[in-house]
Scaffold this motif. Structure first.
Motif, PDB file in Angstrom:
ATOM      1  N   CYS A  29      44.566  46.966  48.045  1.00 61.33           N
ATOM      2  CA  CYS A  29      45.066  46.030  49.059  1.00 61.33           C
ATOM      3  C   CYS A  29      46.564  46.204  49.197  1.00 61.33           C
ATOM      4  CB  CYS A  29      44.783  44.586  48.654  1.00 61.33           C
ATOM      5  SG  CYS A  29      43.056  44.211  48.274  1.00 61.33           S
ATOM      6  N   VAL A  30      47.052  46.000  50.432  1.00 66.46           N
ATOM      7  CA  VAL A  30      48.485  46.028  50.707  1.00 66.46           C
ATOM      8  C   VAL A  30      48.979  44.598  50.794  1.00 66.46           C
ATOM      9  CG1 VAL A  30      50.286  46.876  52.259  1.00 66.46           C
ATOM     10  CG2 VAL A  30      48.103  48.089  52.098  1.00 66.46           C
ATOM     11  N   GLY A  31      50.122  44.318  50.182  1.00 64.18           N
ATOM     12  CA  GLY A  31      50.732  42.999  50.288  1.00 64.18           C
ATOM     13  C   GLY A  31      51.675  42.942  51.470  1.00 64.18           C
ATOM     14  N   PHE A  51      51.212  47.334  46.482  1.00 63.38           N
ATOM     15  CA  PHE A  51      49.759  47.394  46.374  1.00 63.38           C
ATOM     16  C   PHE A  51      49.244  46.585  45.191  1.00 63.38           C
ATOM     17  CE2 PHE A  51      51.324  51.237  48.375  1.00 63.38           C
ATOM     18  CZ  PHE A  51      50.558  51.288  49.519  1.00 63.38           C
ATOM     19  N   PHE A  52      48.030  46.077  45.363  1.00 66.28           N
ATOM     20  CA  PHE A  52      47.271  45.519  44.244  1.00 66.28           C
ATOM     21  C   PHE A  52      45.835  45.942  44.456  1.00 66.28           C
ATOM     22  CE2 PHE A  52      47.569  42.315  47.581  1.00 66.28           C
ATOM     23  CZ  PHE A  52      46.293  41.808  47.674  1.00 66.28           C
ATOM     24  N   SER A  53      44.935  45.553  43.577  1.00 59.88           N
ATOM     25  CA  SER A  53      43.554  45.992  43.756  1.00 59.88           C
ATOM     26  C   SER A  53      42.588  44.873  43.408  1.00 59.88           C
ATOM     27  CB  SER A  53      43.264  47.238  42.915  1.00 59.88           C
ATOM     28  OG  SER A  53      43.519  46.984  41.558  1.00 59.88           O
ATOM     29  N   HIS A  77      42.230  32.179  53.204  1.00 61.58           N
ATOM     30  CA  HIS A  77      41.663  33.356  53.873  1.00 61.58           C
ATOM     31  C   HIS A  77      42.776  34.283  54.333  1.00 61.58           C
ATOM     32  CE1 HIS A  77      43.097  31.535  57.590  1.00 61.58           C
ATOM     33  NE2 HIS A  77      42.572  30.393  57.161  1.00 61.58           N
ATOM     34  N   GLU A  78      42.513  35.591  54.279  1.00 64.53           N
ATOM     35  CA  GLU A  78      43.394  36.590  54.883  1.00 64.53           C
ATOM     36  C   GLU A  78      42.491  37.619  55.556  1.00 64.53           C
ATOM     37  OE1 GLU A  78      46.047  38.278  51.966  1.00 64.53           O
ATOM     38  OE2 GLU A  78      46.977  36.337  51.497  1.00 64.53           O
ATOM     39  N   VAL A  79      42.464  37.636  56.886  1.00 60.06           N
ATOM     40  CA  VAL A  79      41.657  38.633  57.596  1.00 60.06           C
ATOM     41  C   VAL A  79      42.430  39.954  57.635  1.00 60.06           C
ATOM     42  CG1 VAL A  79      42.483  37.858  59.876  1.00 60.06           C
ATOM     43  CG2 VAL A  79      40.399  39.205  59.707  1.00 60.06           C
ATOM     44  N   GLU A  80      41.725  41.061  57.372  1.00 57.25           N
ATOM     45  CA  GLU A  80      42.421  42.345  57.264  1.00 57.25           C
ATOM     46  C   GLU A  80      41.565  43.492  57.828  1.00 57.25           C
ATOM     47  OE1 GLU A  80      44.294  42.889  53.478  1.00 57.25           O
ATOM     48  OE2 GLU A  80      44.862  40.762  53.381  1.00 57.25           O
ATOM     49  N   LEU A  81      42.254  44.478  58.392  1.00 60.79           N
ATOM     50  CA  LEU A  81      41.620  45.749  58.737  1.00 60.79           C
ATOM     51  C   LEU A  81      41.419  46.535  57.444  1.00 60.79           C
ATOM     52  CD1 LEU A  81      40.809  47.915  60.943  1.00 60.79           C
ATOM     53  CD2 LEU A  81      43.165  48.750  60.738  1.00 60.79           C
ATOM     54  N   LEU A 108      37.931  40.286  54.400  1.00 58.82           N
ATOM     55  CA  LEU A 108      38.697  39.095  54.034  1.00 58.82           C
ATOM     56  C   LEU A 108      39.246  39.297  52.621  1.00 58.82           C
ATOM     57  CD1 LEU A 108      36.449  36.070  55.155  1.00 58.82           C
ATOM     58  CD2 LEU A 108      38.245  37.254  56.441  1.00 58.82           C
ATOM     59  N   ASP A 109      40.552  39.126  52.483  1.00 54.94           N
ATOM     60  CA  ASP A 109      41.189  39.110  51.166  1.00 54.94           C
ATOM     61  C   ASP A 109      41.302  37.642  50.763  1.00 54.94           C
ATOM     62  OD1 ASP A 109      42.903  39.166  48.998  1.00 54.94           O
ATOM     63  OD2 ASP A 109      44.645  39.870  50.143  1.00 54.94           O
ATOM     64  N   LEU A 110      40.216  37.122  50.154  1.00 52.96           N
ATOM     65  CA  LEU A 110      40.256  35.718  49.710  1.00 52.96           C
ATOM     66  C   LEU A 110      41.219  35.600  48.527  1.00 52.96           C
ATOM     67  CD1 LEU A 110      36.483  34.695  49.970  1.00 52.96           C
ATOM     68  CD2 LEU A 110      38.346  34.196  51.579  1.00 52.96           C
ATOM     69  N   ALA A 129      44.344  35.816  40.790  1.00 56.94           N
ATOM     70  CA  ALA A 129      44.558  35.208  42.109  1.00 56.94           C
ATOM     71  C   ALA A 129      43.857  35.977  43.207  1.00 56.94           C
ATOM     72  CB  ALA A 129      46.056  35.128  42.413  1.00 56.94           C
ATOM     73  N   LYS A 130      43.656  37.267  42.984  1.00 55.66           N
ATOM     74  CA  LYS A 130      43.176  38.160  44.047  1.00 55.66           C
ATOM     75  C   LYS A 130      41.840  38.826  43.735  1.00 55.66           C
ATOM     76  CE  LYS A 130      46.550  38.372  47.225  1.00 55.66           C
ATOM     77  NZ  LYS A 130      46.286  38.082  48.658  1.00 55.66           N
ATOM     78  N   GLY A 131      41.552  39.088  42.461  1.00 49.82           N
ATOM     79  CA  GLY A 131      40.422  39.952  42.134  1.00 49.82           C
ATOM     80  C   GLY A 131      39.233  39.227  41.536  1.00 49.82           C
TER      81      GLY A 131
HETATM   82 MN    MN Z   1      45.982  40.298  51.778  1.00 51.51          MN
END
Ligand code: MN
Length: 227
Positions: A29-31, A51-53, A77-81, A108-110, A129-131
């Motif tokens: 994922c890109v921040g 970046f994170f993963s 929510h974060e909608v992403e391509l 979605l990057d919840l 927080a992300k994974g």
């Molecule tokens: Mn994101």
């Protein structure tokens, strides 16, 4: 050779218009890749990409129910391509990067925003927080011949029918080719890798029972309900 217990199944994502599935290796994922979202997070608008993963098994298919995660009072929510890679390599030139792409999807990057803010304060990792489990809903992957390389078009998200995020792919600070090239200077990319490319402004808190609908022009739509 045998295993001491059965290995986890291969994670995969449906491919639009095909019975074959896309086998996933890693999820990057890109921040802060949209200036207006960076601004709403209080960050420098011109920051280089970072970046994170997420674990591959955090992916969850569009149309699913997503369990509201434990240990948070502020799920956002974060909608992403999402870029899906059919090939890889290291130190890829931006001019060569798009040749690695298999296709694109809506993801979605919840995010457990409360845990992320606490981690930022303390200089701790973002992983929890992300994974977390089911933190990466994703729609069917559109193969390149069907979708091309989308560089403009609406990227949006509704919560219970209300528009919350409404950006345009043109607003990406770092374009897909630049994201792939930069990421490949840190890690060797490989077939099956997915890259979530960042979110536009409008992220907001959601709760159990909420219906999340997201879409990107020409790429598709994605719906999940939080339960
Ligand atoms: Mn994101």
């Amino acid at each position: 050779m045998s295993y001491v217990f059965p290995p986890a199944p291969q994670v995969s994502v449906p491919v639009a218009g095909s019975d074959a599935r896309f086998p996933v290796r890693r999820v990057y994922c890109v921040g802060r890749n949209y200036a207006d979202h960076a601004a709403e997070m209080g960050a420098d608008r011109r920051e280089p990409p970072f970046f994170f993963s997420k674990p591959a098994d955090a992916l969850v298919a569009g149309g699913s129910e997503v369990r509201f995660p434990p240990a948070t009072d502020n799920l956002q929510h974060e909608v992403e391509l999402v870029v899906a890679l059919a090939a890889g390599g290291a130190d890829i030139e931006p001019s060569q990067a798009l040749a690695l792409v298999y296709g694109y999807a809506v993801g979605l990057d919840l995010t457990r925003r409360d845990l992320q803010l606490a981690a930022k304060d303390k200089g701790h990792p973002w992983d929890m927080a992300k994974g977390f489990d089911q933190s990466a809903p994703i729609g069917a992957i559109q193969p390149l011949p069907a979708v091309g390389h989308p560089a403009s078009g609406a990227i949006w998200l509704k919560v219970n029918g209300q528009l919350r995020q409404n950006g345009d792919l043109q607003q990406m600070s770092w374009k897909v080719a630049e994201v792939i090239a930069k990421l490949s200077t840190y890690v060797a990319l490989a077939p099956g890798d997915l890259i979530f490319t960042g979110t536009p402004a409008g992220v907001s808190k959601v709760q159990r029972g909420d219906l999340l609908e997201a879409g990107i022009d020409g790429v598709g739509e994605l719906t999940v309900r939080l339960v």
